[in-house]
Design a protein around this motif. Structure first.
Motif, PDB file in Angstrom:
ATOM      1  N   THR A 139       3.585   2.136  10.875  1.00  0.00           N
ATOM      2  CA  THR A 139       3.106   2.387   9.474  1.00  0.00           C
ATOM      3  C   THR A 139       2.257   3.708   9.325  1.00  0.00           C
ATOM      4  O   THR A 139       2.399   4.438   8.246  1.00  0.00           O
ATOM      5  CB  THR A 139       2.000   0.994   9.160  1.00  0.00           C
ATOM      6  N   ALA A 140       1.642   4.074  10.446  1.00  0.00           N
ATOM      7  CA  ALA A 140       1.171   5.514  10.544  1.00  0.00           C
ATOM      8  C   ALA A 140       1.903   6.519  10.277  1.00  0.00           C
ATOM      9  O   ALA A 140       1.761   7.409   9.368  1.00  0.00           O
ATOM     10  CB  ALA A 140       0.460   5.465  11.809  1.00  0.00           C
ATOM     11  N   THR A 141       3.207   6.287  10.787  1.00  0.00           N
ATOM     12  CA  THR A 141       4.222   7.434  10.582  1.00  0.00           C
ATOM     13  C   THR A 141       4.821   7.367   9.219  1.00  0.00           C
ATOM     14  O   THR A 141       4.765   8.424   8.674  1.00  0.00           O
ATOM     15  CB  THR A 141       5.571   7.036  11.694  1.00  0.00           C
ATOM     16  N   GLN A 142       4.736   6.348   8.530  1.00  0.00           N
ATOM     17  CA  GLN A 142       5.070   6.246   7.224  1.00  0.00           C
ATOM     18  C   GLN A 142       4.130   6.864   6.328  1.00  0.00           C
ATOM     19  O   GLN A 142       4.194   7.506   5.572  1.00  0.00           O
ATOM     20  CB  GLN A 142       5.558   4.606   6.732  1.00  0.00           C
ATOM     21  N   VAL A 143       2.781   6.228   6.589  1.00  0.00           N
ATOM     22  CA  VAL A 143       1.730   7.130   5.865  1.00  0.00           C
ATOM     23  C   VAL A 143       1.766   8.742   5.984  1.00  0.00           C
ATOM     24  O   VAL A 143       1.673   9.333   5.081  1.00  0.00           O
ATOM     25  CB  VAL A 143       0.445   6.678   6.190  1.00  0.00           C
TER      26      VAL A 143
ATOM     27  N   TRP B  36       0.795  -1.179  -0.011  1.00  0.00           N
ATOM     28  CA  TRP B  36      -0.066   0.026   0.048  1.00  0.00           C
ATOM     29  C   TRP B  36       1.058   1.215   0.048  1.00  0.00           C
ATOM     30  O   TRP B  36       0.567   1.952  -0.771  1.00  0.00           O
ATOM     31  CB  TRP B  36      -1.108  -0.023   1.224  1.00  0.00           C
ATOM     32  N   LEU B  37       1.976   1.134   0.736  1.00  0.00           N
ATOM     33  CA  LEU B  37       2.788   2.469   0.980  1.00  0.00           C
ATOM     34  C   LEU B  37       3.371   2.621  -0.541  1.00  0.00           C
ATOM     35  O   LEU B  37       3.473   3.901  -0.866  1.00  0.00           O
ATOM     36  CB  LEU B  37       3.963   2.181   2.061  1.00  0.00           C
ATOM     37  N   ALA B  38       3.883   1.540  -1.141  1.00  0.00           N
ATOM     38  CA  ALA B  38       4.480   1.657  -2.343  1.00  0.00           C
ATOM     39  C   ALA B  38       3.495   2.450  -3.415  1.00  0.00           C
ATOM     40  O   ALA B  38       3.746   3.018  -4.298  1.00  0.00           O
ATOM     41  CB  ALA B  38       5.179   0.369  -2.862  1.00  0.00           C
ATOM     42  N   ILE B  39       2.369   1.898  -3.465  1.00  0.00           N
ATOM     43  CA  ILE B  39       1.194   2.281  -4.318  1.00  0.00           C
ATOM     44  C   ILE B  39       1.062   3.955  -4.066  1.00  0.00           C
ATOM     45  O   ILE B  39       0.945   4.606  -4.946  1.00  0.00           O
ATOM     46  CB  ILE B  39       0.348   1.492  -4.223  1.00  0.00           C
ATOM     47  N   ILE B  40       0.830   4.216  -2.779  1.00  0.00           N
ATOM     48  CA  ILE B  40       0.583   5.551  -2.482  1.00  0.00           C
ATOM     49  C   ILE B  40       1.682   6.599  -2.921  1.00  0.00           C
ATOM     50  O   ILE B  40       1.630   7.761  -3.223  1.00  0.00           O
ATOM     51  CB  ILE B  40      -0.168   5.898  -1.046  1.00  0.00           C
ATOM     52  N   GLU B  41       2.870   6.079  -2.528  1.00  0.00           N
ATOM     53  CA  GLU B  41       4.176   6.933  -2.854  1.00  0.00           C
ATOM     54  C   GLU B  41       4.228   7.051  -4.282  1.00  0.00           C
ATOM     55  O   GLU B  41       4.432   8.182  -4.916  1.00  0.00           O
ATOM     56  CB  GLU B  41       5.454   6.204  -2.503  1.00  0.00           C
TER      57      GLU B  41
ATOM     58  N   ILE C  30       4.644  10.223   3.900  1.00  0.00           N
ATOM     59  CA  ILE C  30       4.266  10.407   2.478  1.00  0.00           C
ATOM     60  C   ILE C  30       3.488  11.456   2.159  1.00  0.00           C
ATOM     61  O   ILE C  30       3.620  12.148   1.138  1.00  0.00           O
ATOM     62  CB  ILE C  30       3.634   9.164   1.831  1.00  0.00           C
ATOM     63  N   GLN C  31       2.320  11.716   3.080  1.00  0.00           N
ATOM     64  CA  GLN C  31       1.369  12.630   2.738  1.00  0.00           C
ATOM     65  C   GLN C  31       2.053  13.871   3.168  1.00  0.00           C
ATOM     66  O   GLN C  31       1.882  14.903   2.341  1.00  0.00           O
ATOM     67  CB  GLN C  31       0.359  12.733   3.809  1.00  0.00           C
ATOM     68  N   ARG C  32       3.048  14.111   4.036  1.00  0.00           N
ATOM     69  CA  ARG C  32       3.771  15.461   4.481  1.00  0.00           C
ATOM     70  C   ARG C  32       4.473  15.999   3.342  1.00  0.00           C
ATOM     71  O   ARG C  32       4.266  17.075   2.943  1.00  0.00           O
ATOM     72  CB  ARG C  32       4.303  15.228   5.555  1.00  0.00           C
ATOM     73  N   ARG C  33       5.300  14.991   2.735  1.00  0.00           N
ATOM     74  CA  ARG C  33       6.325  15.192   1.527  1.00  0.00           C
ATOM     75  C   ARG C  33       5.372  15.759   0.290  1.00  0.00           C
ATOM     76  O   ARG C  33       5.782  16.660  -0.351  1.00  0.00           O
ATOM     77  CB  ARG C  33       7.046  14.206   1.346  1.00  0.00           C
ATOM     78  N   HIS C  34       4.235  14.985   0.152  1.00  0.00           N
ATOM     79  CA  HIS C  34       3.373  15.536  -0.997  1.00  0.00           C
ATOM     80  C   HIS C  34       2.802  16.829  -0.953  1.00  0.00           C
ATOM     81  O   HIS C  34       2.991  17.755  -1.832  1.00  0.00           O
ATOM     82  CB  HIS C  34       2.376  14.412  -1.335  1.00  0.00           C
ATOM     83  N   ASP C  35       2.268  16.978   0.496  1.00  0.00           N
ATOM     84  CA  ASP C  35       1.641  18.425   0.631  1.00  0.00           C
ATOM     85  C   ASP C  35       2.856  19.440   0.777  1.00  0.00           C
ATOM     86  O   ASP C  35       2.381  20.443   0.126  1.00  0.00           O
ATOM     87  CB  ASP C  35       1.185  18.153   2.146  1.00  0.00           C
ATOM     88  N   ASP C  36       3.837  19.085   1.214  1.00  0.00           N
ATOM     89  CA  ASP C  36       4.912  20.107   1.229  1.00  0.00           C
ATOM     90  C   ASP C  36       5.272  20.764  -0.372  1.00  0.00           C
ATOM     91  O   ASP C  36       5.509  21.640  -0.806  1.00  0.00           O
ATOM     92  CB  ASP C  36       6.433  19.625   1.982  1.00  0.00           C
ATOM     93  N   GLU C  37       5.370  19.647  -1.393  1.00  0.00           N
ATOM     94  CA  GLU C  37       5.719  20.026  -2.621  1.00  0.00           C
ATOM     95  C   GLU C  37       4.387  20.602  -3.409  1.00  0.00           C
ATOM     96  O   GLU C  37       4.693  21.502  -4.054  1.00  0.00           O
ATOM     97  CB  GLU C  37       6.367  18.624  -3.168  1.00  0.00           C
TER      98      GLU C  37
ATOM     99  N   THR D 244      -4.402   1.465  10.388  1.00  0.00           N
ATOM    100  CA  THR D 244      -2.913   1.820  11.110  1.00  0.00           C
ATOM    101  C   THR D 244      -2.992   2.765  12.200  1.00  0.00           C
ATOM    102  O   THR D 244      -1.606   3.100  12.768  1.00  0.00           O
ATOM    103  CB  THR D 244      -2.025   2.342   9.852  1.00  0.00           C
ATOM    104  N   ALA D 245      -4.010   3.065  12.540  1.00  0.00           N
ATOM    105  CA  ALA D 245      -3.901   3.996  13.720  1.00  0.00           C
ATOM    106  C   ALA D 245      -3.447   3.192  15.166  1.00  0.00           C
ATOM    107  O   ALA D 245      -2.863   4.017  15.802  1.00  0.00           O
ATOM    108  CB  ALA D 245      -5.547   4.583  13.958  1.00  0.00           C
ATOM    109  N   GLN D 246      -3.554   1.957  15.029  1.00  0.00           N
ATOM    110  CA  GLN D 246      -2.868   1.286  16.080  1.00  0.00           C
ATOM    111  C   GLN D 246      -1.487   0.624  15.739  1.00  0.00           C
ATOM    112  O   GLN D 246      -0.921  -0.064  16.377  1.00  0.00           O
ATOM    113  CB  GLN D 246      -4.060   0.226  16.211  1.00  0.00           C
ATOM    114  N   GLN D 247      -1.040   0.990  14.505  1.00  0.00           N
ATOM    115  CA  GLN D 247       0.239   0.611  14.158  1.00  0.00           C
ATOM    116  C   GLN D 247       1.137   1.952  13.966  1.00  0.00           C
ATOM    117  O   GLN D 247       1.439   2.344  12.834  1.00  0.00           O
ATOM    118  CB  GLN D 247       0.060  -0.154  12.648  1.00  0.00           C
TER     119      GLN D 247
END
Length: 199
Positions: A122-126, A60-65, A129-136, A116-119
């Protein structure tokens, strides 16, 4: 026929698994999707999924990245060619929020967030990715707003978060209670965010 090198075979396997993962997540959602089903759809064993991605969450992380990279490339190109406010608004609203696949993908994304709220790892990785995207996206909008003398009605970092949440919310809503015209809602919000000089 030319034989593929080991690196080429690995890339091909990686791409096939990404494509199969996307299809299975769209078809079944994140929670119901299994590594076995994804691997079978791609024509591999589940070991290939674990080798390339470490499991379903890693896939999932690879797909959203990959999606983030593709979105940024398209946005970068659209904004670079924009010469008017309306072209900027069009660049920010390229996806049909009434699209069934967009709605299914948003539903799967909501499942991932809940799961992933309990993981924390994984939540940190998601979130990263979102933060990098938003920053760009903020950097792109800042550059092109200045270039075209556009005055956003709110700080762009907040606007990007708001637009992302609105897009996901509208797409999710389409799965259970379709709005009359979600595209018009998004267009109106974008117009408010980037008011015309006459406003």
């Amino acid at each position: 026929m030319t034989r593929l090198t080991r690196a080429e075979q690995q890339r091909r396997t990686h791409e096939h698994l990404l494509g199969a993962g996307r299809e299975v997540f769209l078809r079944r959602g994140f929670l119901a999707a299994t590594v076995e089903e994804i691997a079978a759809d791609a024509g591999y064993t589940r070991g290939a999924v674990y080798k390339h991605f470490g499991g379903k969450e890693g896939l999932w992380l690879a797909i959203i990245e990959a999606d983030a990279v593709g979105h940024l490339q398209g946005l970068r190109e659209a904004l670079a060619s924009a010469t008017t406010r309306d072209e900027v608004l069009a660049a920010l609203n390229p996806v049909d929020v009434a699209d069934k696949d967009a709605a299914k993908w948003s539903a799967a994304a909501a499942e991932v967030l809940a799961a992933t709220a309990q993981q924390p790892e994984t939540a940190t990785q998601v979130a990263a990715i979102q933060r990098r995207h938003d920053d760009e996206v903020v950097a792109l909008l800042t550059e092109h707003s200045r270039r075209l003398c556009l005055e956003p009605a709110m700080p762009l970092d907040q606007a990007v978060v708001m637009l992302g949440a609105l897009g996901i919310g509208l797409a999710l809503r389409q799965t259970v209670a379709p709005a009359a015209d979600p595209g018009a809602i998004l267009t109106h919000v974008l117009g408010t965010l980037f008011p015309s000089e006459a406003t």
